[in-house]
Design a protein around this motif. Structure first.
Motif, short mmCIF file in Angstrom:
data_model
loop_
_atom_site.label_atom_id
_atom_site.label_comp_id
_atom_site.label_asym_id
_atom_site.label_seq_id
_atom_site.Cartn_x
_atom_site.Cartn_y
_atom_site.Cartn_z
N ASN A 4 1.50 -8.24 -0.10
CA ASN A 4 1.19 -7.28 0.93
C ASN A 4 0.32 -6.83 1.04
O ASN A 4 -0.17 -5.92 -0.61
CB ASN A 4 2.84 -6.18 1.08
N PHE A 5 -0.26 -5.78 2.27
CA PHE A 5 -1.75 -5.14 2.50
C PHE A 5 -0.64 -3.80 2.99
O PHE A 5 -1.22 -4.10 4.39
CB PHE A 5 -2.63 -5.39 2.91
N VAL A 6 -1.07 -2.43 2.42
CA VAL A 6 -0.43 -1.66 2.81
C VAL A 6 -1.93 -0.46 3.25
O VAL A 6 -2.10 -0.54 2.63
CB VAL A 6 0.74 -0.84 2.59
N VAL A 7 -2.24 -0.41 4.40
CA VAL A 7 -3.24 0.38 4.85
C VAL A 7 -3.03 2.00 4.74
O VAL A 7 -2.82 1.88 6.28
CB VAL A 7 -5.03 0.15 5.58
N ALA A 8 -3.10 2.74 4.57
CA ALA A 8 -2.47 4.27 5.03
C ALA A 8 -3.37 5.23 6.21
O ALA A 8 -2.92 5.32 6.67
CB ALA A 8 -2.61 5.46 3.95
N ASP A 9 -4.86 4.40 5.60
CA ASP A 9 -5.97 4.69 6.98
C ASP A 9 -6.79 3.84 7.34
O ASP A 9 -7.48 3.40 6.52
CB ASP A 9 -6.77 6.38 6.06
N GLN A 16 10.52 0.80 1.61
CA GLN A 16 11.09 0.31 3.33
C GLN A 16 10.46 -0.32 3.64
O GLN A 16 11.06 -1.52 3.63
CB GLN A 16 11.57 1.93 3.40
N ASP A 17 9.79 -0.15 4.41
CA ASP A 17 8.69 -1.01 5.62
C ASP A 17 8.26 -3.10 4.94
O ASP A 17 8.48 -3.46 5.80
CB ASP A 17 7.64 -0.33 5.41
N GLU A 18 7.79 -2.37 3.64
CA GLU A 18 8.12 -3.70 3.22
C GLU A 18 8.41 -4.27 2.54
O GLU A 18 8.44 -5.55 2.68
CB GLU A 18 7.01 -3.53 1.41
#
Length: 150
Positions: free
Chosen positions: A84-89, A134-136
């Motif tokens: 998974n890759f979450v990019v806040a900005d 939660q989104d992940e």
């Protein structure tokens, strides 16, 4: 709300009277319409034996990024990392492919069949830093359901 969406996702994937692409489109539409900060929702899939991803069904603004080489942008990196890759900005990411100037954040979750990364769900948000664990977990659930119909 996510529990309700999970039931709707399962109902979509179990509807064998509808083509797989139509079901994937229904999932994209459902997520975009029901989660405020999901401004673009789409699936990318491995393009045959080529080291690239090809855009599948999506909901949101049109994109020129129909083919993404492995390693390029967030999606291309997930194709290689299998994580998974979450990019806040997105502005803080060197290897980011901008789809729209309004996009502030992105989350990409790989889609596995029998342990092989065959694609991913990609969500763009015009809201800064909206994605949580939660989104992940929710998107992992979505991909597990989608894997059953591919």
């Amino acid at each position: 709300m996510l529990e309700t969406l999970k039931k709707q996702i399962t109902a979509i994937t179990e509807n064998t009277a509808v083509s797989t692409d139509s079901r994937l489109q229904d999932i994209c539409d459902l997520l975009k319409e029901n989660i405020d900060y999901y401004d673009w929702v789409g699936f990318y899939f491995k393009n045959g034996d080529k080291p690239e991803l090809k855009l599948g069904p999506y909901a949101g603004a049109e994109t020129d990024h129909t083919i993404i080489p492995f390693g390029k942008g967030i999606c291309g990196q997930v194709a290689v990392s299998n994580k998974n890759f979450v990019v806040a900005d997105v502005a803080a990411q060197d290897n980011y492919i901008a789809c729209s100037i309004t996009v502030k954040a992105e989350i990409v979750v790989p889609l596995f069949i029998n342990g092989e990364n065959i694609g991913q769900i990609d969500i763009d948000s015009n809201t800064p830093n909206p994605f949580t664990e939660q989104d992940e977990r929710f998107l992992e659930f979505v991909n597990a359901e989608v894997a059953k119909i591919l």
